[in-house]
Design an enzyme around this catalytic site. Structure first.
Site, mmCIF file in Angstrom:
data_model
loop_
_atom_site.group_PDB
_atom_site.id
_atom_site.type_symbol
_atom_site.label_atom_id
_atom_site.label_comp_id
_atom_site.label_asym_id
_atom_site.label_seq_id
_atom_site.Cartn_x
_atom_site.Cartn_y
_atom_site.Cartn_z
ATOM 1 N N SER A 172 0.789 -1.236 0.000
ATOM 2 C CA SER A 172 0.000 0.000 0.000
ATOM 3 C C SER A 172 0.820 1.286 0.000
ATOM 4 O O SER A 172 0.238 2.370 -0.129
ATOM 5 C CB SER A 172 -0.965 0.022 1.192
ATOM 6 O OG SER A 172 -2.152 -0.655 0.861
ATOM 7 N N LYS A 218 0.259 3.793 -2.773
ATOM 8 C CA LYS A 218 -0.676 4.920 -2.739
ATOM 9 C C LYS A 218 0.040 6.266 -2.651
ATOM 10 O O LYS A 218 -0.507 7.296 -3.064
ATOM 11 C CB LYS A 218 -1.647 4.754 -1.563
ATOM 12 C CG LYS A 218 -2.590 3.562 -1.709
ATOM 13 C CD LYS A 218 -3.547 3.473 -0.527
ATOM 14 C CE LYS A 218 -4.536 2.322 -0.683
ATOM 15 N NZ LYS A 218 -3.925 1.005 -0.491
ATOM 16 N N SER A 277 -5.969 4.193 3.884
ATOM 17 C CA SER A 277 -5.483 3.212 2.921
ATOM 18 C C SER A 277 -6.642 2.712 2.065
ATOM 19 O O SER A 277 -6.886 1.505 1.938
ATOM 20 C CB SER A 277 -4.791 2.035 3.625
ATOM 21 O OG SER A 277 -3.911 1.380 2.732
#
Length: 474
Positions: free
Chosen positions: A128, A131, A312
């Site tokens: 993640s 991102k 997230s």
């Protein structure tokens, strides 16, 4: 007499409270032990040493250094001592929990100077922390004030209308509760559309829906089959409400056809507004330049970016990837979005070691180097790129918010002392743990870091927290 005693007691309490307030104000204005945290200048006169045997001053834990200083000026505190930092980080990187492939970089946010590096340019699975890349590219390409619009336009025939998806997965359905950032509402869109139709003396309509803004497969290469059933993400479409959730309060189940689901909800809402709707609601295509009957806008992009990073949010990250593609002249697909993001990163000078298959980091095919992540975070915190600041402000705060505020992070004896002093984005997949963010050193220097491990035996999160804590107290 009893009444007199009560008045004396109340007066005494008032005086004591006033003294407490004055003492607190004095402590804040004259620095006491807060100078290093608030960056006030040192007193011109030396202060007396504490008496021998007196208890040590109580440390103040605050997120101030990270929150207040998203940018740094040249000369703001000395750099951490490289020898000491290298020794401590190298020792921590030897922890078996990290596995046998680790990338680590620490940079001075002001100058970009590399303070520490290990496998800095090795592309690794980022999870993640992808991102960060997606959100930075969105801000740089689209601008921080851009909003995502969902519209209703006139159809080809009288009494025909088209619901047009604008790629806003946060569009709130009829049962959604208010959230931050404020979401565009399907109910508001229905009310505005009904008002326009009534002003035109139209009381009966047929509805089609247009989700053609996004193209290609709604499922990314490298996604595991369980992601959608488990509620990690919904199939990616330009028309969706509540991020494809059947119930906005729960991650699963996700609906298999988000555009049809949203259009059916819109039809029911329009009926409640006194407009008769035909039973059949089908996909269609809005004509170019068709008159607009109603529109709702998302929160500005900087708020969407902050939400994406703090929570997230996989669905919103995938939408942002496609909006970058549209802005950069690429197809609004996973492939087009990946090309567009890398093109934006090239303009920013941080594309080395970056290849993508999605925007959220769920794909195991993504590769990003620790050096690229640390450089990008430094850009986001710099005065020269104010449009990227939402990347820095959106990162979770250790022990307080988002994926660092879940009660599981920064709880070890070697990291809990830095609660509130680290701001970073986490990344977690099977055998992958990553952490990238920023912190202010003990002497007031803003530094950025990226720690990545993609051959983790079980769980390396506590070790990553320890690494970030070493940076924060360096």
């Amino acid at each position: 007499m009893a009444r007199h005693d009560r008045w004396v007691m109340l007066a005494t309490l008032v005086v004591l409270q006033a003294l407490t307030i004055v003492t607190g104000v004095y402590a804040m204005t004259t620095e006491l032990s807060l100078g290093a945290l608030t960056r006030q200048t040192s007193p011109t006169k030396p202060t007396a040493s504490p008496a021998e045997g007196s208890p040590p001053p109580v440390p103040v834990v605050t997120s101030g250094p990270v929150l207040a200083q998203l940018s740094a000026k040249s000369g703001d505190g000395p750099l951490p001592t490289k020898g000491t930092l290298t020794r401590q980080l190298t020792s921590a990187l030897g922890d078996e929990a990290l596995g046998d492939r680790v990338g680590a970089v620490v940079l001075d946010a002001t100058t970009g100077e590399q303070v520490f590096a290990a496998n800095a340019d090795t592309p690794m699975t980022p999870a993640s922390t992808t991102k960060i890349v997606t959100c930075a590219a969105a801000l740089a390409s689209l601008g921080s004030d851009t909003r995502l619009s969902t519209r209703v336009v006139q159809g080809a025939k009288p009494g025909a209308i088209v619901l047009v998806g604008g790629g806003d997965p946060l569009l709130a359905g009829p049962s959604a509760k208010p959230k931050y950032p404020k979401q565009a509402s399907l109910a508001t869109l229905a009310a505005r559309t009904a008002a326009t139709l009534k002003s035109q003396k139209v009381k009966k309509v047929t509805i089609t829906y247009d989700a053609s803004l996004f193209t290609g497969s709604p499922i990314a290469p490298g996604w595991k089959p369980n992601y959608i059933p488990d509620g990690e993400v919904a199939p990616v479409y330009a028309l969706t409400m509540d991020e494809g959730r059947q119930n906005p309060r729960y991650d699963n189940p996700r609906v298999s056809d988000p555009p049809a689901y949203a259009a059916a909800a819109f039809a029911r809402l329009l009926t409640k507004q006194g407009i008769t709707v035909s039973k059949s609601v089908r996909p269609g295509k809005a004509a170019a330049g068709a008159p607009e009957l109603g529109k709702v806008d998302s929160a500005p992009l900087y708020s969407l970016v902050e939400h994406t990073l703090t929570r997230s949010d996989n669905d919103l990250a995938e939408a942002l990837l496609r909006h970058v593609a549209l802005k950069e002249g690429q197809p609004a697909s996973f492939e087009g979005g990946a090309k567009a993001v890398v093109a934006v990163l090239q303009r920013l000078g941080v594309a080395q070691g970056v290849s993508l298959s999605d925007g959220s980091g769920l794909s195991i095919r993504n590769r990003i180097s620790a050096g690229a992540l640390a450089k990008l975070v430094a850009l986001a915190g710099s005065a020269s790129h104010p449009g990227l600041h939402a990347v820095a402000s959106g990162m979770p705060i250790a022990g307080f918010s988002g994926t660092l505020g879940n009660g599981r992070r920064f709880t070890g004896s070697d990291s809990k002392g830095q609660v509130g002093l680290v701001r970073a984005k986490t990344g977690t997949l099977n055998h992958v743990n990553t952490l990238a963010g920023l912190a202010t050193s003990k002497d007031g220097r803003l530094v950025t870091f990226a720690f990545m491990a993609d051959r983790v035996p079980v769980n390396a999160e506590p070790v990553l927290d320890r690494l970030a804590a070493i940076v924060a107290r360096s």
